[in-house]
Design a protein around this motif. Structure first.
Motif, short mmCIF file in Angstrom:
data_model
loop_
_atom_site.label_atom_id
_atom_site.label_comp_id
_atom_site.label_asym_id
_atom_site.label_seq_id
_atom_site.Cartn_x
_atom_site.Cartn_y
_atom_site.Cartn_z
N GLU A 294 -5.50 9.48 -0.14
CA GLU A 294 -5.87 8.06 -0.02
C GLU A 294 -6.98 7.64 -0.99
O GLU A 294 -6.92 6.56 -1.57
CB GLU A 294 -6.32 7.74 1.41
CG GLU A 294 -5.21 7.82 2.45
CD GLU A 294 -4.13 6.75 2.31
OE1 GLU A 294 -4.25 5.86 1.45
OE2 GLU A 294 -3.15 6.83 3.07
N HIS B 268 1.46 4.91 -2.86
CA HIS B 268 1.78 6.33 -2.65
C HIS B 268 2.95 6.86 -3.47
O HIS B 268 2.96 8.03 -3.83
CB HIS B 268 2.11 6.58 -1.17
CG HIS B 268 0.91 6.61 -0.27
ND1 HIS B 268 0.10 7.71 -0.16
CD2 HIS B 268 0.39 5.67 0.56
CE1 HIS B 268 -0.88 7.46 0.71
NE2 HIS B 268 -0.72 6.22 1.16
N HIS C 7 0.84 -1.21 0.00
CA HIS C 7 0.00 0.00 0.00
C HIS C 7 0.88 1.26 0.00
O HIS C 7 0.68 2.16 -0.81
CB HIS C 7 -0.94 0.03 1.21
CG HIS C 7 -1.54 1.37 1.42
ND1 HIS C 7 -2.67 1.80 0.75
CD2 HIS C 7 -1.13 2.45 2.15
CE1 HIS C 7 -2.94 3.05 1.08
NE2 HIS C 7 -2.01 3.47 1.93
N ASP C 8 1.81 1.31 0.93
CA ASP C 8 2.58 2.54 1.10
C ASP C 8 3.45 2.86 -0.11
O ASP C 8 3.56 4.02 -0.51
CB ASP C 8 3.46 2.44 2.35
CG ASP C 8 2.68 2.70 3.64
OD1 ASP C 8 1.61 3.35 3.55
OD2 ASP C 8 3.13 2.27 4.71
#
Ligand SMILES: [Fe+2]
Length: 288
Positions: A172, A131, A126-127
């Motif tokens: 997000e 991102h 996810h990170d």
């Protein structure tokens, strides 16, 4: 961004960073990363904003969990950002200070293979996959720094819960309008196979035009797909309103207004989709 500890754990530095310990990842973990990466790569063209896919192409992350040192070298050359590892969730002031200094904090653990679609805590996929590609885009990179600076100021105004909503509904779970239609850019969406489809195609959620003050008033849910998404016209717009807004009087004004429920639609909202909310009604219905 919920603080879990008051001080860095013993193995962390004063700024809460820890070594990523890249050598400790197993072949199975690298293989799971490749599987998650390829699954999203097949899905995202035509769904993710082109700037995300451009960033992904520049960062060379397909072969396994990236080594943050090499990833930071590439990112530093593109936009002056770095990726640093932290032991899970860190206090807000630490998180904001890293962003304000163009450091993105990432967890270093990968989800277990039996939990590839359900995550309680953001992992390295996810990170980093979610991102980091947009941090290679100069305007989004500046927005993230501006957010960190705004976050540090918001603590003084006790308005952290409001600014957290801005992060939630942009960084997000943001959508963006392009000439080809709506696209996803929020990390929580682009790193999720299910939500990459749901956020764009499902008739259930509301899709509303982004309005900063409105977003700061809007509650959100953390336990399932979003019931409302906000659509920005461009990254330039997002950065511009963040830099140009005087947040102190805005926070004071919002104190006099009620918060907005997640699914509320205002007469002033620009409506892309009035959602049926069928997905969440199904979830809420008693079993049997
Ligand atoms: Fe995230």
């Amino acid at each position: 961004m919920t603080p879990v500890l008051n001080a860095p754990p013993p193995h962390a530095a004063d700024d809460w960073t820890i070594p990523q310990d890249w050598d400790a990842y197993t072949p199975a973990e690298h293989a799971l990363w490749r599987r998650l990466y390829q699954r999203q790569l097949r899905l995202l063209p035509g769904r993710a904003v082109p700037e995300f896919l451009d960033g992904l192409g520049k960062l060379d992350m397909a072969d396994g969990i990236p080594d943050f040192r090499r990833l930071s070298d590439r990112l530093m050359a593109l936009t002056g950002w770095q990726v640093v590892a932290v032991p899970g969730l860190v206090p807000e002031d630490v998180f904001f200070a890293h962003l304000a200094n163009r450091r993105f904090v990432a967890g270093n653990f990968l989800r277990p293979p039996d939990r590839i679609d359900y995550l309680q805590e953001p992992d390295v996929f996810h990170d980093v996959f979610g991102h980091v590609p947009l941090l290679a885009h100069p305007v989004f990179a500046d927005y993230m720094q501006a957010y960190g600076e705004g976050g540090l100021r918001s603590i003084r105004f006790s308005a952290l819960h409001r600014l957290a909503r801005l992060y939630w509904y942009t960084v997000e779970f943001g959508l963006i309008e392009t000439a080809e239609g709506l696209r996803i850019y929020g990390a929580g969406i682009v790193s999720s196979h299910g939500e990459s489809i749901f956020a764009l195609d499902d008739p259930s959620p509301n899709r509303l035009g982004f309005d900063l003050a409105r977003v700061l008033r809007t509650e959100y849910r953390i336990d399932d797909y979003q019931q409302t998404y906000f659509v920005i016209p461009s990254f330039e717009h997002l950065l511009g309103v963040t830099l140009e807004t005087d947040f102190a009087p805005l926070y004071a004004e919002l104190e006099r207004l009620p918060d907005l429920a997640i699914t509320e639609i205002l007469p002033t909202d620009r409506l892309f989709t009035r959602g049926t909310q069928a997905h969440h009604r199904r979830l809420a219905a008693p079993a049997g």
